[in-house]
Design a protein around this motif. Structure first.
Motif, short mmCIF file in Angstrom:
data_model
loop_
_atom_site.label_atom_id
_atom_site.label_comp_id
_atom_site.label_asym_id
_atom_site.label_seq_id
_atom_site.Cartn_x
_atom_site.Cartn_y
_atom_site.Cartn_z
N ARG A 24 0.83 -1.20 0.00
CA ARG A 24 0.00 0.00 0.00
C ARG A 24 0.87 1.26 0.00
O ARG A 24 1.90 1.31 0.66
N TYR B 273 0.95 5.33 0.91
CA TYR B 273 0.29 6.47 1.54
C TYR B 273 1.33 7.56 1.75
O TYR B 273 2.29 7.41 2.48
N TYR C 198 -4.80 0.24 -9.03
CA TYR C 198 -5.60 1.46 -8.94
C TYR C 198 -6.94 1.15 -8.28
O TYR C 198 -7.37 0.01 -8.21
N VAL D 262 -2.73 3.20 -5.99
CA VAL D 262 -2.85 3.18 -4.54
C VAL D 262 -2.02 2.08 -3.92
O VAL D 262 -1.79 2.06 -2.71
#
Length: 259
Positions: free
Chosen positions: A105, A107, A207, A214
């Motif tokens: 992931r 972020y 995505y 993402v």
């Protein structure tokens, strides 16, 4: 939420941000020095975080992360659409190859594994689930960076230029950008021993209906087990897994909009 409440929340969360692999425990004095909070302010935040289970205090007066973090991780595994839709693809990849397959992931400027499967007894991996990975090295990092819009990508290149230069992607921001454009045209990234010596990483973006990836799906495999043809074959399967996970996430996002 008022501005004061929002600032207070940020200041409280900043305490959680200081915990890392190199610093697992902090005393109140160390936190005051690190964050610049007054003693009454710090103790108010510590009391709130401890009561919520996000922090625990030890007999030596140090603070560590608390049991609520474990509970939230359990809930994450049961609710994260990326994990729920991606797990079967990880199993398919590990059934096909003697490897470790990961979902990673993104972020902000951080990337970390949120799920993995393996079909080898002693996987060679430096980054198990939950441990942040370097953004400037490895196939996973490139499979995410290469597919970002230029306005997001260029500042990221500038922040990680030292690492990107060290692995031979270029001497300038524009040269690195062009190297990443080649990754984008291929649809996946391959790296040889950049994160873990002797290990080949092959990764593709995921995505969820937005323009920026993402997450990444990746296979890591011992370099001595594969040749160029194997890499091409694995790359095709990893890229397909990324496309199918993206399609599932996009469908879920569109379904949510209609409800």
């Amino acid at each position: 939420m008022t501005e004061n409440a929002g600032n207070s929340l940020k200041r409280g969360l900043a305490i959680l941000e200081v915990f890392c692999e190199d610093r697992l425990e902090w005393t109140p004095e160390e936190l005051m020095e690190k964050l610049g909070y007054s003693r009454p302010t710090l103790y108010r935040y510590l009391k709130t975080l401890r009561e919520a289970g996000l922090l625990s205090s030890s007999a030596s007066a140090g603070f560590t992360l608390g049991p609520k973090v474990v509970e939230m991780d359990f809930l994450l595994r049961k609710s994260d659409a990326l994990i729920l839709n991606g797990q079967k693809h990880l199993k398919n990849l590990t059934e096909r190859y003697a490897c470790t397959a990961l979902l990673v992931r993104r972020y902000g400027d951080r990337i970390l594994c949120v799920a993995s499967e393996r079909s080898v007894a002693n996987p060679r991996s430096s980054y198990p689930r939950g441990r942040p990975m370097p953004l400037g090295r490895g196939a996973i990092a490139r499979s995410l960076m290469a597919f970002l819009p230029r306005r997001q990508l260029v500042p990221m290149i500038e922040r990680h230029m030292e690492d990107l230069h060290a692995i031979g992607l270029g001497n300038t921001v524009e040269e690195v950008y062009e190297s990443l454009r080649r990754v984008k045209r291929a649809g996946y990234a391959v790296a040889f021993g950049e994160v873990t010596p002797g290990v080949v990483g092959i990764a593709a973006p995921v995505y969820d209906a937005g323009r920026s990836p993402v997450a990444s799906v990746c296979v890591t495999i011992a370099g001595h087990l594969i040749n160029g043809n194997d890499i091409d074959e694995i790359s095709a399967h990893v890229r397909q897994a990324g496309l199918e996970i993206s399609e599932a996430l996009s469908l879920e996002r569109e379904t949510e909009k209609t409800i």
